[in-house]
Scaffold this active site. Structure first.
Site, PDB file in Angstrom:
ATOM      1  N   GLN A   1      37.983 -37.975 -87.906  1.00 21.46           N
ATOM      2  CA  GLN A   1      38.449 -38.148 -89.278  1.00 21.46           C
ATOM      3  C   GLN A   1      39.946 -38.459 -89.309  1.00 21.46           C
ATOM      4  OE1 GLN A   1      39.202 -35.023 -92.374  1.00 21.46           O
ATOM      5  NE2 GLN A   1      37.289 -35.806 -93.261  1.00 21.46           N
TER       6      GLN A   1
ATOM      7  N   CYS B   1      41.569 -33.757 -98.857  1.00 22.43           N
ATOM      8  CA  CYS B   1      42.456 -32.633 -98.550  1.00 22.43           C
ATOM      9  C   CYS B   1      43.410 -32.380 -99.715  1.00 22.43           C
ATOM     10  CB  CYS B   1      43.251 -32.891 -97.277  1.00 22.43           C
ATOM     11  SG  CYS B   1      44.395 -31.544 -96.879  1.00 22.43           S
TER      12      CYS B   1
ATOM     13  N   LYS C   1      34.979 -38.621 -96.898  1.00 17.02           N
ATOM     14  CA  LYS C   1      34.864 -37.294 -97.514  1.00 17.02           C
ATOM     15  C   LYS C   1      35.898 -37.207 -98.633  1.00 17.02           C
ATOM     16  CE  LYS C   1      34.482 -32.366 -96.596  1.00 17.02           C
ATOM     17  NZ  LYS C   1      35.551 -31.688 -97.329  1.00 17.02           N
TER      18      LYS C   1
ATOM     19  N   HIS D   1      33.023 -32.890-101.733  1.00 15.73           N
ATOM     20  CA  HIS D   1      33.332 -31.487-102.015  1.00 15.73           C
ATOM     21  C   HIS D   1      33.321 -31.323-103.529  1.00 15.73           C
ATOM     22  CE1 HIS D   1      35.286 -27.538-101.095  1.00 15.73           C
ATOM     23  NE2 HIS D   1      35.574 -27.660-102.382  1.00 15.73           N
TER      24      HIS D   1
ATOM     25  N   ASP E   1      30.968 -24.053-101.040  1.00  9.85           N
ATOM     26  CA  ASP E   1      30.390 -22.744-101.378  1.00  9.85           C
ATOM     27  C   ASP E   1      29.043 -22.434-100.726  1.00  9.85           C
ATOM     28  OD1 ASP E   1      32.589 -22.295-102.949  1.00  9.85           O
ATOM     29  OD2 ASP E   1      31.599 -22.739-104.850  1.00  9.85           O
TER      30      ASP E   1
ATOM     31  N   GLY F   1      31.659 -25.664 -94.249  1.00  8.40           N
ATOM     32  CA  GLY F   1      33.010 -25.501 -93.731  1.00  8.40           C
ATOM     33  C   GLY F   1      33.356 -24.050 -93.497  1.00  8.40           C
TER      34      GLY F   1
END
Length: 330
Positions: free
Chosen positions: A72, A102, A141, A171, A206, A228
């Site tokens: 990545q 991020c 991502k 995410h 989650d 994660g």
């Protein structure tokens, strides 16, 4: 079967998320042993790769036993992203993944990571620069959007697929949420149900139990799950989820002996890969998670995070295994 380029994954694969200072080869190896179907390197700065930064170059290390594995990268400059993708291609990963998720300030301030969510046109240009510079499959991502008032994942998914992105991991939080509050997977389900979307859509956020994994699989219809934080110090979560999917029953929790074996392997592999001193120091943050929930552990933990000779650390691990023989971890 899920396909990303020439990569064939099982139905509903479980992916290990790329995590800074976590998803290195020793940790990935443990997760692979315990059921992860595909994994990614820690994210790598495109600028760092071009400058030949030692830490960035080390993150390019991948091993055949962990395939399929992606590397990545992140950055906010098209030329740098193109050049870094050429560098990444030379080490022959199975795919290149781009981080547009991020939320950390030092990344966002450079116009990279989740910072790109403010400018979808730039996201498309950066992604196209990578796709045009490699023969490998390119995946992305990202997050739902910058904040609740600018959720743009629907547009992002369509536009990225249109230029050749072959899978998207989402995410289910905005950048503004960081890692707090509740994730909202309804947005991921909407992307997956868009008739224009044909690439695999993976959900992230989650998932910390087999029950939740099965519920999200059935509720949101995604193609797979990326895990994660729940895997940190607990690589067994992948096997546990797969077993629950197949049988509806729970695997027995890893014993203290299982945990000691995992730590021993993690430490050994870290020293082999990073060198003795760095391997010892960088394994220390993991001990709390491996031994979470074990009573009266403070003395052992203090030893593990202060001793700096391998033989001393291995001796403490042996002590822990003996002291907690037969102990049932809750």
């Amino acid at each position: 079967m899920i396909k990303i380029g020439n990569i064939e994954l099982p139905d509903f694969p479980l992916l290990l998320a790329p995590m800074e200072d976590v998803s290195d080869p020793p940790f990935r190896r443990l997760c692979k042993m315990h059921g992860a179907d595909m994994m990614y390197s820690e994210f790598i700065s495109s600028e760092g790769l071009i400058r030949d930064a030692i830490k960035s170059r080390m993150k390019l290390d991948i091993f055949d036993y962990e395939r399929p594995v992606g590397i990545q990268i992140f950055g906010g400059d098209e030329e740098a992203m193109a050049l870094s993708s050429k560098i990444v291609t030379t080490v022959n990963p199975d795919l290149i993944d781009i981080n547009f998720g991020c939320p950390v300030k030092k990344v966002v301030c450079k116009g990279a990571g989740a910072g790109v969510l403010k400018d979808v046109d730039l996201m498309v240009r950066l992604t196209k620069a990578v796709i045009d510079s490699t023969n490998l499959p390119v995946t992305v991502k990202t997050r739902l959007g910058w904040d609740d008032n600018s959720i743009n994942i629907d547009e992002v998914a369509e536009r990225l697929q249109d230029i050749g992105v072959q899978a998207l991991s989402i995410h289910a939080r905005t950048r503004a949420q960081m890692y707090k509050g509740h994730s909202d997977w309804s947005h991921i389900a909407r992307v997956k149900n868009n008739p224009r979307i044909t690439m695999p859509i993976f959900g992230n956020g989650d998932i910390d139990s087999p029950e939740k994994a099965l519920h999200y699989k059935n509720e949101y219809g995604i193609d797979g799950i990326m895990i994660g934080r729940a895997a940190i110090g607990y690589p067994w979560i992948f096997d546990e989820i797969k077993h629950f999917f197949k049988t509806g029953e729970h695997l027995a929790k890893p014993t203290v002996a299982d945990r000691v074996e995992a730590v021993r392997n993690h430490l050994t592999w870290a020293m082999e890969w990073k060198g003795e001193r760095l391997g010892i120091v960088e394994t220390r943050p993991h001990y709390t998670n491996y031994f979470k929930g074990i009573h009266s552990f403070k003395t052992y933990k203090q030893k593990l995070v202060t001793l700096d000779r391998p033989e001393e650390l291995y001796a403490v691990l042996n002590e822990i295994e003996e002291a907690y023989a037969g102990y049932e971890v809750v």
